[in-house]
Each structure stands twice: as C-alpha cells, then as structure tokens.
Design a protein around this motif. Sequence first.
Motif, short mmCIF file in Angstrom:
data_model
loop_
_atom_site.label_atom_id
_atom_site.label_comp_id
_atom_site.label_asym_id
_atom_site.label_seq_id
_atom_site.Cartn_x
_atom_site.Cartn_y
_atom_site.Cartn_z
N PHE A 143 -24.00 -20.56 -11.55
CA PHE A 143 -23.46 -21.85 -11.11
C PHE A 143 -23.31 -22.81 -12.30
CE2 PHE A 143 -27.05 -24.92 -11.07
CZ PHE A 143 -28.14 -24.10 -11.26
N ASN A 154 -23.82 -32.89 -16.04
CA ASN A 154 -24.05 -34.30 -15.77
C ASN A 154 -23.16 -35.18 -16.62
OD1 ASN A 154 -26.72 -34.78 -13.98
ND2 ASN A 154 -26.87 -32.86 -15.12
N ASP A 197 -24.34 -32.78 -25.16
CA ASP A 197 -23.21 -33.21 -24.32
C ASP A 197 -23.15 -34.73 -24.22
OD1 ASP A 197 -25.69 -32.67 -23.01
OD2 ASP A 197 -24.75 -32.59 -21.03
N ARG A 204 -29.96 -22.84 -25.18
CA ARG A 204 -30.43 -23.71 -24.10
C ARG A 204 -31.89 -23.42 -23.80
NH1 ARG A 204 -27.92 -22.78 -18.33
NH2 ARG A 204 -29.44 -24.42 -17.88
N LYS A 212 -29.25 -27.75 -21.62
CA LYS A 212 -28.14 -26.98 -22.19
C LYS A 212 -27.74 -27.61 -23.52
CE LYS A 212 -25.37 -27.25 -18.36
NZ LYS A 212 -24.27 -26.81 -17.44
N1 MTE Z 1 -27.43 -30.83 -21.79
C1 MTE Z 1 -27.48 -30.66 -20.48
N2 MTE Z 1 -28.39 -29.84 -19.96
C2 MTE Z 1 -28.45 -29.65 -18.63
C3 MTE Z 1 -27.57 -30.32 -17.75
C4 MTE Z 1 -26.60 -31.18 -18.32
O1 MTE Z 1 -25.79 -31.80 -17.62
N3 MTE Z 1 -26.58 -31.33 -19.68
N4 MTE Z 1 -27.69 -30.14 -16.39
C5 MTE Z 1 -29.01 -29.71 -15.93
C6 MTE Z 1 -29.08 -29.37 -14.53
S1 MTE Z 1 -29.23 -30.68 -13.45
C7 MTE Z 1 -29.13 -28.08 -14.11
S2 MTE Z 1 -29.38 -27.69 -12.50
C8 MTE Z 1 -28.94 -26.97 -15.06
C9 MTE Z 1 -27.70 -26.19 -14.67
O2 MTE Z 1 -27.41 -25.18 -15.59
P1 MTE Z 1 -26.04 -24.36 -15.45
O3 MTE Z 1 -24.90 -25.34 -15.50
O4 MTE Z 1 -26.03 -23.38 -16.54
O5 MTE Z 1 -26.10 -23.70 -14.10
O6 MTE Z 1 -28.77 -27.40 -16.40
C10 MTE Z 1 -29.52 -28.54 -16.75
N5 MTE Z 1 -29.37 -28.78 -18.16
#
Ligand code: MTE
Length: 441
Positions: free
Chosen positions: A115, A119, A220, A266, A279
């Motif tokens: 999935f 953000n 990001d 990540r 990430k």
């Molecule tokens: N840098 C960064 N890390 C992040 C996010 C993001 O928006 N930016 N979203 C987070 C959220 S809320 C979730 S649920 C997971 C989702 O990882 P995916 O997109 O690989 O499924 O990454 C997390 N790490």
Amino acid sequence: MKKAFRTERSAAELYADDPERADALVWNRRGALKGAALAAMGTAVGGAISFSAQMPEGTLPALFTRPAAAQGASGPQMMRIDGKVEMILQGERPLVLEAPETALDDAVTPNDKIFVRNNGQLPEVASNPDGWRVTIDGEVNTPLTLTVAELRSRFQNVTLQLQMECGGNGRAQFQPQTRGNQWGNGAICNAAWTGVRLRDVLRAAGVKDSGRYTGHFGADPHLSGATDRAAISRGMPVAKAMDEDTLIAFAVNGGPIPHINGAPVRMLVPGWPGSLSQKWFTRITLLPQPHRGQGMGGTSYRMPVRPIVPGSSNDGADFADMTSMPVRSILSSHAHGTRLAAGTRSLDLRGAAWAGDHTVRAVHASVDFGQTWTEMRVAAPANRHAWQRWEGRVALPSDGYYEVWYRATDSEGRMQPHAPANWNPQGYGANAISRAAILVG
Ligand SMILES: Nc1nc2c(c(=O)[nH]1)N[C@H]1C(S)=C(S)[C@@H](COP(=O)(O)O)O[C@H]1N2
Ligand SMILES: [Mo]
C-alpha cells in the motif's frame, strides 16, 4: 466461477429516497428483520438471505453498509499507478492507495501490492542510492553520518518478513466517521525487508542514558512546500528502537525499495503504527523526552485512556501514544461482493492475521451471522513480527446471500470485537470482525 453483480440499491440510496420506508424495510416495527422486509432486503442484496433468523437485531447486510468493488460505480474508487496493481484510491494529494484484501493473497507481499501512504510530496529520486546519507545524533556519544553503502557493509544484514500497518487501518468502521483516510483492512503489508538492525547502528553511536526516545526524519517535502515543516516526523521509546526486528531497510523482496515506498532507505518498525517506519530516511535523533515532530502529541497516533463520547471533540491531552497494533485479520481468497455459481456448497477460505508485537492464536469464520464459528488452520509466523496465513473450509447449505465473518484472537486471548471500540477523533484502533458478502446463485 466468480462474477460481478450489482445490487439494486445501497442503504444510503434507500435512505436518501424515502427514509421512512427504508426504516420500515430495515428495522420493521419491532426492530427485527423479517417477513416482507426480509424479502425486500433479499431483493436488494441480490439473493435470499441465508441464516436470516440468526441475524442479530439491528444488523444491516454488509453489502448495504460497505459497497463492494463488484457493485461498479457505487463501490470504492480504484486507481492504477506504475509499479502497483489496481488499488483503492484513498486520496490523491497526498497520494494514498489501499490494497484490496484479495491483493494480499501472497504469504510475502510483492512490491506491486504494498500500500501507499504519503503525507507530503514525493522527494526526488536519489541519483546515487548507495551514497544516500543517514545521520544518528542527539543523546549519543558519537554522532554518525553513514552512507547506505557503509550501513550495508559495517553491520550485519538481516532479512525478515515484517508487518507494516498504518495506524489508521480499519478506520472506516467508526461511526461517527472520523477524519483521515477511510481505510478498510488493506493498509497492511508483509514484505521481506533486508537491512541492518537499528539497534546495531545505535550501539555504534553509543546511546546515552538520557537518550530515552527517538525522533525520525525523512526527505519528503511538506505538502505545502514549506521547507521548515516536515511531512511527518514521529518517534518512539528507545526500547522499541532496540527491538531486534526494528530495521533500517535498504531492500525489499530481494531488490531495491520502490521509490514511492521510501527508496533508497527506510525504517521498518513492525507491529507499531506504520507512521514510525520513516520513508526516504535521513536522520534519527535520540532525545530525553518524547519527540515533538509532525504527527506527535494531541490526537495524532494517540488513543483515549478512558473512553470518550463518540463524535465529541477532544484535544487528546489525556490520550496515550499508540504502541503495538491490535489483532486483525483479512480474507484474501474472496472479495466482498463475490458471486459464486448456483449449487456451490462449500467455500475454501484463506487470508492472513496479525497482532502487532503479539502473535495470532486462532482465526474463526462464520457464515451464519456469528451463530456458529469454524476454526481455521493458522500457520506459524515466518519470524517474529511476520503476519500469519490462515485457511479453512465452511459449508453453505443452500444458494443465497451469505456473509463470511472472520475474526482472529491474539496470543493474549484478545479477540477482534463485534464493533469498533474506543472511538477517538482520528479513528485509530478499529479492529472489529470483518464481514464479506458472498452470493451463491
Ligand atoms: N518520510 C515519510 N515516511 C513515512 C510516511 C510519509 O508520508 N513520509 N508515511 C508514514 C505512514 S503514515 C505509513 S502508514 C507508512 C506507509 O508506508 P508505505 O507508503 O510504504 O506503505 O510510511 C510512514 N513513513
Ligand atoms: Mo499511516
């Protein structure tokens, strides 16, 4: 053979057209579903409701309350991007894609079925992934900045199947509706991640006694483009950072991480809200007190300690940070809304179940609205923090409309509840029993 079917109308349409008639249809006079109302309901869902006598009072058919993909335009909006199978579109800006439960039918989730939860904006693709730098600073004896190549060569490499689940998975169950992506159960993946243990890297930096919490940072940009704000920056108690399954991952399923899922590197914090799994990971800082980044404090990733009135507003000051995710299960063999050939008398079901830092002790399925439950076979996890696959057979006595109800029980004896509990403003922790509608004939 499976074939899509359309219901005549959804509950929402029924209620919008003629609320009084809809009420009479759905609730009858005594609040029970029977007689003419039952027949009308059967017509609306596309077949006589089997085991209708067992339907708990006030229960609406699942096909009414949750439109299925097979219902076409009234079902969820789907989207296909490069590198992913067709997914449920939860949001375009930022891009958020949910895996349909039937896409999660592999023991190890392939890259194209992981999935997406962004953000902020997507950062640029790294031109030199091996040269990407990660910094460890704050309450450590020796702050470090290491390239991905150095991380890979200096520390033991491990490969683990790990659950990564969004903290808001299941949110759509809440009534009243809460803010955020209206996830079903598909904000979960169980891929094979390769990386180094965060604890090995933290030990190399030497965490001071005062280093009790972490703060995570990524590359990001904020959705607004503001350079002084992070898209998301969460943190956790140092004990979770020291868990042997918490990784800095630079590969998934034997190859590079897809850009949209956080390449080139990540964090993977299995069993806890996915938001911790930073990430496009650039930095982790050690702190004496909980991190104050974007997505910390207030009602973000926090749950009421004492239940609050559903729908009420609350600043979350008394809430507690989410830790281990609750027990949940998915059905990956049959989509909600599947039509099967007339005369089908049994179903071979399969899916997955998981329970944060715990394991799953049992999975049960019911096709008679919870009157009787059949125990499924549950496989052991591939390793700690991996999900568990389950399978089993249920009998269908006749043609008609059925609902497969499926629920898991964790190693502590906690079962998925009949309704989502502990309503909270941002909709975390909804793990009620799921219901998939199946039509035979
Ligand atoms: N840098 C960064 N890390 C992040 C996010 C993001 O928006 N930016 N979203 C987070 C959220 S809320 C979730 S649920 C997971 C989702 O990882 P995916 O997109 O690989 O499924 O990454 C997390 N790490
Ligand atoms: Mo998330």
